[in-house]
Design a protein around this motif. Sequence first.
Motif: not given
Length: 174
Positions: A82-94, A118-123
């Motif tokens: 959070y803060r200035a970055f507001q980012s996460a890595y996305l992973g997924y599988y089906a 909801t999480l208010k991420l930017h990237r």
Amino acid sequence: MQLSNNPRVFIRRPIAEDCQTLLSLHRRNQDFHFPWTFPPLDESGCQNYIRRCQNDNFEGLLICCAHHHQIIGVVNLSQIFYRAFQSAYLGYYADAYFAGQGLMAEGLHLAINHAFYTLKLHRLEANIQPDNQKSINLVKRLGFRKEGFSPRYLQLNGKWRDHERWALTTEDWH
């Protein structure tokens, strides 16, 4: 708890009672996921995953069929900053049984909305092995753009694997 839905799928957080269902999905799809991802194949690993979903820097989501509530895929938002970055890595599988029906794309759409609104991420950043064309096509359809190539980026199954870096920001999300 159901987070959001559309006519065919909804997403929700995993709960302890999902352990055996996830374990079955992982075991049943081991060949389908190889060599792209290696979800836990034992009960302890699945329980650890569900506990990890309670951490502030990790959001695990299950994509479920709206008709019969069966888990059809998993989405993970990891290393949430959070803060200035507001980012996460996305992973997924089906689950391979549901592949090719567009359900994973719909579930990822809901997960991206959750991340941004909801999480208010930017990237969001998805790192995908170059030979995983189905996954690359999926993020392209969702509006991700290729940002680069990372040699020997991530160790999977004991081997350092190259990845392409794909990203999406709130400004580019439709």
